[in-house]
Design an enzyme around this catalytic site. Sequence first.
Site, PDB file in Angstrom:
ATOM      1  N   SER A  14       1.299  -1.338   7.820  1.00  0.00           N
ATOM      2  CA  SER A  14       1.334  -2.603   7.085  1.00  0.00           C
ATOM      3  C   SER A  14       0.342  -3.623   7.639  1.00  0.00           C
ATOM      4  CB  SER A  14       2.743  -3.201   7.132  1.00  0.00           C
ATOM      5  OG  SER A  14       2.760  -4.463   6.493  1.00  0.00           O
ATOM      6  N   LEU A  15      -0.329  -4.306   6.731  1.00  0.00           N
ATOM      7  CA  LEU A  15      -1.249  -5.387   7.101  1.00  0.00           C
ATOM      8  C   LEU A  15      -0.603  -6.763   6.974  1.00  0.00           C
ATOM      9  CD1 LEU A  15      -4.508  -4.057   5.391  1.00  0.00           C
ATOM     10  CD2 LEU A  15      -3.933  -4.019   7.826  1.00  0.00           C
ATOM     11  N   SER A  16       0.667  -6.792   6.612  1.00  0.00           N
ATOM     12  CA  SER A  16       1.355  -8.080   6.470  1.00  0.00           C
ATOM     13  C   SER A  16       1.343  -8.896   7.757  1.00  0.00           C
ATOM     14  CB  SER A  16       2.788  -7.867   5.984  1.00  0.00           C
ATOM     15  OG  SER A  16       2.805  -7.403   4.653  1.00  0.00           O
ATOM     16  N   THR A  61       8.678  -3.884   1.669  1.00  0.00           N
ATOM     17  CA  THR A  61       7.829  -2.898   1.019  1.00  0.00           C
ATOM     18  C   THR A  61       8.702  -1.699   0.685  1.00  0.00           C
ATOM     19  OG1 THR A  61       5.755  -1.658   1.209  1.00  0.00           O
ATOM     20  CG2 THR A  61       7.091  -1.862   3.207  1.00  0.00           C
ATOM     21  N   LYS A  65      12.587  -2.378  -1.995  1.00  0.00           N
ATOM     22  CA  LYS A  65      12.500  -3.461  -2.981  1.00  0.00           C
ATOM     23  C   LYS A  65      13.666  -3.470  -3.972  1.00  0.00           C
ATOM     24  CE  LYS A  65       7.470  -3.981  -2.812  1.00  0.00           C
ATOM     25  NZ  LYS A  65       6.207  -4.050  -3.592  1.00  0.00           N
ATOM     26  N   ASP A 105       4.737 -10.238  -5.920  1.00  0.00           N
ATOM     27  CA  ASP A 105       3.741  -9.262  -6.367  1.00  0.00           C
ATOM     28  C   ASP A 105       3.106  -9.684  -7.685  1.00  0.00           C
ATOM     29  OD1 ASP A 105       3.982  -7.526  -4.211  1.00  0.00           O
ATOM     30  OD2 ASP A 105       5.561  -6.338  -5.161  1.00  0.00           O
ATOM     31  N   ARG A 153       2.710  10.255 -15.667  1.00  0.00           N
ATOM     32  CA  ARG A 153       2.744  11.718 -15.633  1.00  0.00           C
ATOM     33  C   ARG A 153       3.945  12.261 -16.391  1.00  0.00           C
ATOM     34  NH1 ARG A 153      -1.206  13.316 -12.468  1.00  0.00           N
ATOM     35  NH2 ARG A 153      -1.870  12.051 -10.685  1.00  0.00           N
ATOM     36  N   TYR A 219      -5.969   0.496  -1.513  1.00  0.00           N
ATOM     37  CA  TYR A 219      -7.161  -0.039  -0.837  1.00  0.00           C
ATOM     38  C   TYR A 219      -7.579   0.813   0.358  1.00  0.00           C
ATOM     39  CZ  TYR A 219      -3.420  -2.121   1.975  1.00  0.00           C
ATOM     40  OH  TYR A 219      -2.300  -2.313   2.734  1.00  0.00           O
ATOM     41  N   GLY A 240      -7.320  -3.551  -4.109  1.00  0.00           N
ATOM     42  CA  GLY A 240      -5.911  -3.868  -3.936  1.00  0.00           C
ATOM     43  C   GLY A 240      -5.619  -4.807  -2.785  1.00  0.00           C
TER      44      GLY A 240
END
Length: 275
Positions: A14-16, A61, A65, A105, A153, A219, A240
Site C-alpha cells: 500500500s502507498l497510503s 482496501t 470494503k 473512491d 468476463r 498502476y 491509476g
Amino acid sequence: MRRAAVLGHPIAHSLSPVLHRAAYADLGLASWRYEAVDVTEDALAAFVAGLDSSWAGLSLTMPLKQTVLPLLHHVEPLALVVGAVNTVLIQGAGASRVLTGANTDVHGIVAALAEGGLTRAGRAVVLGGGATAASTLAALAQLGCPSATVLVRSQARAGGLMRAAHRMGVTPVFRSLDEAAARLGGADVVVSTLPPHAADTLAATLDGTPRGVLLDVAYDPRPTALQAAWERAGGVAVGGERMLLHQAAEQVRLMTGRPGPVGAMSAALEAVLAA
C-alpha cells in the site's frame, strides 16, 4: 497523538502511508501517525472493537470494503448505494464511540478523469465488474453518464455490481469483455478496473483510434500496457495513481478537517513510484 491507518490483506504494497504522512507533514500535524496494518476479514471486527480514543480514521482496501459495513453506526448515502466503504471516521471512544463509513473512491475517479480533461461524459465504457466498478458507475453518473457499457468476463458473477447500479438508479448495459477491442475506440471515457496485467492482451488488440480519456486504475507497472497502447494510438490516458492520490486527499480532509495538500502528496507519491 492522533492515529489513522490503512487496513487490508495483503497490505505491504500500500502507498497510503506515503500519501497520508506527506499530508500530515505539509499540514504541520506533527502529532498525527499513519500506518499500514494487515487485517483479514475474520479479524476486522476485533480490530475495530479495540480502537481507543486516539484513533481518527481508517482507510480500507480489499477485501474489507464490504466486510466493514455491519460494524458501522452510520454509512454516508454515497457509500451506501455504491455498497463499498473505503473510509471510516471515528468519533469518541468506548460506549459513546461512533463509526461512520464513507466512500472517497468516487471522488478520486472524478478528480483523476478531470486531470485528463474530462468533466462531462457521454459514451462511457467500464472494464470489470467488482467494487471499483461500482464506484466508477457512481462517478460517471456524476459526470452525466447514467448508462455506461460494462464489459465483464461473466455476468453471472456481476450480481453485486448490478444490485449497486439498481440502488444508484443507473442503467448500465452489460456485455462480454471479449467485445472490448471493438467497443473502446468510440467511447468518450474508458475506465479499466481490471487487476494488474489483466488488460495486457486487450492492449495489443485495440481497434481504431481512441478518441476519449482512459483511466486505468492499475498502476503497476507504470504505465500499464493498456495505458501505453492508448497513448501510442493518440488517446489521453490517466494512470491509476492519480485516482489513488485524490481519494487519499479526500480522506485527509475527512479525517483531519483540513484540505488534503494535493501538491505535497503528489510529489511524495511520484518520488516513491519513480524509485
